[in-house]
Design a protein around this motif. Structure first.
Motif, PDB file in Angstrom:
ATOM      1  N   VAL A   1       9.581   6.760  -2.255  1.00  9.16           N
ATOM      2  CA  VAL A   1       9.791   7.331  -0.917  1.00  9.16           C
ATOM      3  C   VAL A   1      11.247   7.746  -0.738  1.00  9.16           C
ATOM      4  O   VAL A   1      11.544   8.820  -0.219  1.00  9.16           O
ATOM      5  CB  VAL A   1       9.360   6.333   0.189  1.00  9.16           C
ATOM      6  CG1 VAL A   1       9.801   6.814   1.564  1.00  9.16           C
ATOM      7  CG2 VAL A   1       7.850   6.109   0.159  1.00  9.16           C
ATOM      8  N   LEU A   2      12.162   6.894  -1.186  1.00 12.45           N
ATOM      9  CA  LEU A   2      13.599   7.138  -1.021  1.00 12.45           C
ATOM     10  C   LEU A   2      14.194   8.023  -2.106  1.00 12.45           C
ATOM     11  O   LEU A   2      15.361   8.411  -2.022  1.00 12.45           O
ATOM     12  CB  LEU A   2      14.349   5.801  -0.982  1.00 12.45           C
ATOM     13  CG  LEU A   2      13.986   4.882   0.178  1.00 12.45           C
ATOM     14  CD1 LEU A   2      14.644   3.521  -0.001  1.00 12.45           C
ATOM     15  CD2 LEU A   2      14.370   5.518   1.505  1.00 12.45           C
TER      16      LEU A   2
ATOM     17  N   ARG B   1       5.202  -2.738  -4.216  1.00 10.47           N
ATOM     18  CA  ARG B   1       5.630  -2.128  -2.943  1.00 10.47           C
ATOM     19  C   ARG B   1       7.082  -1.658  -3.012  1.00 10.47           C
ATOM     20  O   ARG B   1       7.428  -0.633  -2.446  1.00 10.47           O
ATOM     21  CB  ARG B   1       5.419  -3.102  -1.791  1.00 10.47           C
ATOM     22  CG  ARG B   1       3.956  -3.365  -1.504  1.00 10.47           C
ATOM     23  CD  ARG B   1       3.780  -4.291  -0.306  1.00 10.47           C
ATOM     24  NE  ARG B   1       2.445  -4.816  -0.215  1.00 10.47           N
ATOM     25  CZ  ARG B   1       1.401  -4.159   0.292  1.00 10.47           C
ATOM     26  NH1 ARG B   1       1.566  -2.950   0.737  1.00 10.47           N
ATOM     27  NH2 ARG B   1       0.212  -4.724   0.331  1.00 10.47           N
ATOM     28  N   SER B   2       7.920  -2.405  -3.717  1.00 12.29           N
ATOM     29  CA  SER B   2       9.320  -1.982  -3.814  1.00 12.29           C
ATOM     30  C   SER B   2       9.441  -0.706  -4.641  1.00 12.29           C
ATOM     31  O   SER B   2      10.274   0.159  -4.343  1.00 12.29           O
ATOM     32  CB  SER B   2      10.194  -3.094  -4.395  1.00 12.29           C
ATOM     33  OG  SER B   2       9.914  -3.311  -5.759  1.00 12.29           O
ATOM     34  N   ARG B   3       8.608  -0.549  -5.661  1.00 12.92           N
ATOM     35  CA  ARG B   3       8.634   0.684  -6.457  1.00 12.92           C
ATOM     36  C   ARG B   3       8.125   1.857  -5.631  1.00 12.92           C
ATOM     37  O   ARG B   3       8.675   2.955  -5.708  1.00 12.92           O
ATOM     38  CB  ARG B   3       7.835   0.512  -7.745  1.00 12.92           C
ATOM     39  CG  ARG B   3       8.567  -0.369  -8.765  1.00 12.92           C
ATOM     40  CD  ARG B   3       7.817  -0.535 -10.048  1.00 12.92           C
ATOM     41  NE  ARG B   3       7.436   0.710 -10.666  1.00 12.92           N
ATOM     42  CZ  ARG B   3       8.207   1.445 -11.482  1.00 12.92           C
ATOM     43  NH1 ARG B   3       9.428   1.052 -11.757  1.00 12.92           N
ATOM     44  NH2 ARG B   3       7.757   2.570 -12.004  1.00 12.92           N
ATOM     45  N   TYR B   4       7.104   1.638  -4.822  1.00  9.42           N
ATOM     46  CA  TYR B   4       6.634   2.702  -3.928  1.00  9.42           C
ATOM     47  C   TYR B   4       7.769   3.118  -2.982  1.00  9.42           C
ATOM     48  O   TYR B   4       8.023   4.307  -2.796  1.00  9.42           O
ATOM     49  CB  TYR B   4       5.401   2.248  -3.130  1.00  9.42           C
ATOM     50  CG  TYR B   4       5.060   3.229  -2.037  1.00  9.42           C
ATOM     51  CD1 TYR B   4       4.396   4.408  -2.331  1.00  9.42           C
ATOM     52  CD2 TYR B   4       5.458   2.996  -0.721  1.00  9.42           C
ATOM     53  CE1 TYR B   4       4.110   5.335  -1.345  1.00  9.42           C
ATOM     54  CE2 TYR B   4       5.179   3.921   0.271  1.00  9.42           C
ATOM     55  CZ  TYR B   4       4.509   5.080  -0.044  1.00  9.42           C
ATOM     56  OH  TYR B   4       4.244   6.005   0.947  1.00  9.42           O
ATOM     57  N   SER B   5       8.454   2.135  -2.414  1.00  9.36           N
ATOM     58  CA  SER B   5       9.571   2.435  -1.512  1.00  9.36           C
ATOM     59  C   SER B   5      10.649   3.242  -2.226  1.00  9.36           C
ATOM     60  O   SER B   5      11.263   4.139  -1.635  1.00  9.36           O
ATOM     61  CB  SER B   5      10.176   1.144  -0.950  1.00  9.36           C
ATOM     62  OG  SER B   5       9.235   0.483  -0.132  1.00  9.36           O
TER      63      SER B   5
ATOM     64  N   TRP C   1       6.109  11.092   0.017  1.00 10.52           N
ATOM     65  CA  TRP C   1       5.168   9.975  -0.013  1.00 10.52           C
ATOM     66  C   TRP C   1       4.956   9.467   1.406  1.00 10.52           C
ATOM     67  O   TRP C   1       5.919   9.214   2.135  1.00 10.52           O
ATOM     68  CB  TRP C   1       5.704   8.872  -0.922  1.00 10.52           C
ATOM     69  CG  TRP C   1       5.802   9.351  -2.336  1.00 10.52           C
ATOM     70  CD1 TRP C   1       6.911   9.848  -2.960  1.00 10.52           C
ATOM     71  CD2 TRP C   1       4.737   9.456  -3.275  1.00 10.52           C
ATOM     72  NE1 TRP C   1       6.592  10.233  -4.242  1.00 10.52           N
ATOM     73  CE2 TRP C   1       5.265  10.007  -4.464  1.00 10.52           C
ATOM     74  CE3 TRP C   1       3.375   9.138  -3.237  1.00 10.52           C
ATOM     75  CZ2 TRP C   1       4.493  10.230  -5.590  1.00 10.52           C
ATOM     76  CZ3 TRP C   1       2.608   9.357  -4.362  1.00 10.52           C
ATOM     77  CH2 TRP C   1       3.162   9.899  -5.519  1.00 10.52           C
TER      78      TRP C   1
END
Length: 94
Positions: free
Chosen positions: A9-10, A2-6, A37
């Motif tokens: 996104v950023l 989830r942190s990599r997805y975030s 994303w």
């Protein structure tokens, strides 16, 4: 995961590189600024326990690119390295 997805996104390429395992990490990472994303579904996990050393995550990430919706469906492999989870590689499932 989830942190990599975030980080995607950023647009935080530095974080993505820092959480990539040294054996498979590219020298640099150019993120496509036209991709927005918009959602993440974690579909399945294996391993990755508190004391585990490896795990996998099957996910589907949703995005918009040029106003067209798309998905990235992948099974990602992670290993614990120096006490931190690192992304090793992934297999596209779509």
């Amino acid at each position: 995961m989830r942190s990599r997805y975030s980080a995607f996104v950023l647009g935080d390429a530095g974080y993505l590189l820092a959480t990539w395992h040294r054996t498979t990490r590219p020298r640099s990472l150019d993120l496509d600024r036209d991709v927005r994303w918009i959602g993440l579904d974690v579909l399945a996990t294996s391993g990755g326990s508190l004391l585990g050393s490896e795990g996998t995550v099957e996910f589907r990430a949703h995005y918009l690119s040029g106003g067209v919706a798309g998905t990235q469906h992948e099974n990602s492999r992670f290993v614990r390295d120096g006490g931190q989870w690192r992304y090793v590689d992934g297999v596209s499932l779509s």
